[in-house]
Design an enzyme around this catalytic site. Structure first.
Site, PDB file in Angstrom:
ATOM      1  CE  LYS A  21      31.056  43.706  37.298  1.00 41.16           C
ATOM      2  NZ  LYS A  21      31.389  43.076  36.014  1.00 41.16           N
ATOM      3  NE  ARG A  96      29.210  43.991  28.912  1.00 35.49           N
ATOM      4  CZ  ARG A  96      29.973  44.343  29.934  1.00 35.49           C
ATOM      5  NH1 ARG A  96      29.498  45.105  30.888  1.00 35.49           N
ATOM      6  NH2 ARG A  96      31.212  43.914  30.026  1.00 35.49           N
ATOM      7  NE  ARG A 133      40.352  52.489  37.652  1.00 32.43           N
ATOM      8  CZ  ARG A 133      39.509  51.959  36.773  1.00 32.43           C
ATOM      9  NH1 ARG A 133      38.919  50.823  37.023  1.00 32.43           N
ATOM     10  NH2 ARG A 133      39.248  52.598  35.662  1.00 32.43           N
ATOM     11  NE  ARG A 161      42.668  53.572  35.053  1.00 36.81           N
ATOM     12  CZ  ARG A 161      42.374  52.511  34.323  1.00 36.81           C
ATOM     13  NH1 ARG A 161      42.865  51.333  34.617  1.00 36.81           N
ATOM     14  NH2 ARG A 161      41.568  52.600  33.301  1.00 36.81           N
ATOM     15  NE  ARG A 172      34.708  54.016  33.245  1.00 37.37           N
ATOM     16  CZ  ARG A 172      35.882  54.398  33.799  1.00 37.37           C
ATOM     17  NH1 ARG A 172      36.574  55.380  33.254  1.00 37.37           N
ATOM     18  NH2 ARG A 172      36.335  53.804  34.858  1.00 37.37           N
TER      19      ARG A 172
END
Ligand SMILES: [Zn+2]
Length: 225
Positions: A21, A96, A133, A161, A172
């Site tokens: 996004k 949100r 990622r 990461r 998440r």
């Protein structure tokens, strides 16, 4: 496709972590000469500028609390009132909550239509992407090994990461969907809402988004939504 001159291009981008996004919002904003407004940036700006709302936000964050709807709404309203946002904007990270979405509708009265796009990616793909990622060891840019093997900005070596384990990622995503579902329900019946297939190479997503947003804003021009 080009928008009719005079009509503002007001865009809200929704999408889960890993959907790309932020990158897509950036690309669209650049291509159309609009400010990309992310809540993280606005908060930092407001705090740096030392506005009243910025001071409240800072005190809240310093106390370890989340900035509430009222403060976020005030800060976004302030930001959208600036001159560079007059021809339109790309909002990333706001609204949100449904409360924030209602407030945004109020802010948008007499400012032209609001186009809302939701970048949709299947959960398994998101988990795979987030696990893939990497960040650049040289400049800190984010990258996905799914699409690249070295940093697109500086050519540096990509490193993994540590906070992208599958369990953490799934949790998440659950939190994201729980929080965002009411928001998608709030917007999804509008003629200016578009769901975009985000499970495609980034350039293809960029092109789909561009088509969908420009088309939706043309529809809205007639409907005055
Ligand atoms: Zn780099």
């Amino acid at each position: 496709m080009r928008r009719r001159s005079g009509a503002a291009l007001n865009v809200v981008m929704l999408g889960p972590p890993g959907a790309g996004k932020g990158t897509q919002a950036e690309r669209f904003a650049q291509r159309h000469g609009l400010p990309k407004i992310s809540t993280g940036d606005i908060l930092r700006d407001a705090v740096t500028a030392g506005t009243d709302l910025g001071r409240i936000a800072r005190a809240t964050m310093d106390a370890g609390n989340l900035v509430g709807d009222d403060v976020m709404i005030g800060i976004v309203e302030e930001r959208l009132a600036r001159k560079d946002a007059k021809p339109g904007f790309v909002l990333d990270g706001f609204p949100r909550t449904v409360t924030q979405a209602r407030a945004l509708d109020d802010i948008m009265l007499n400012r032209g239509p609001l186009v809302v796009v939701d970048i949709v990616v299947p959960e398994d793909v998101l988990v795979r992407r987030l696990a893939a990622r990497r960040i650049c060891g040289s400049c800190g840019s984010n990258a996905l090994v799914e699409w690249t093997t070295s940093c697109g900005k500086c050519g540096g070596v990509l490193i993994q990461r540590t906070d992208d384990g599958e369990e953490i990622v799934r949790e998440r995503l659950n939190v994201y969907h729980r929080q965002t579902k009411p928001l998608v329900d709030y917007y999804s019946q509008r003629p200016t809402f578009r769901a975009i297939d985000g499970n495609q190479p980034p350039d293809v997503v960029t092109a789909s988004l561009d088509r969908a947003i420009c088309q939706a804003s043309t529809v809205a021009d007639g409907a005055r939504l």
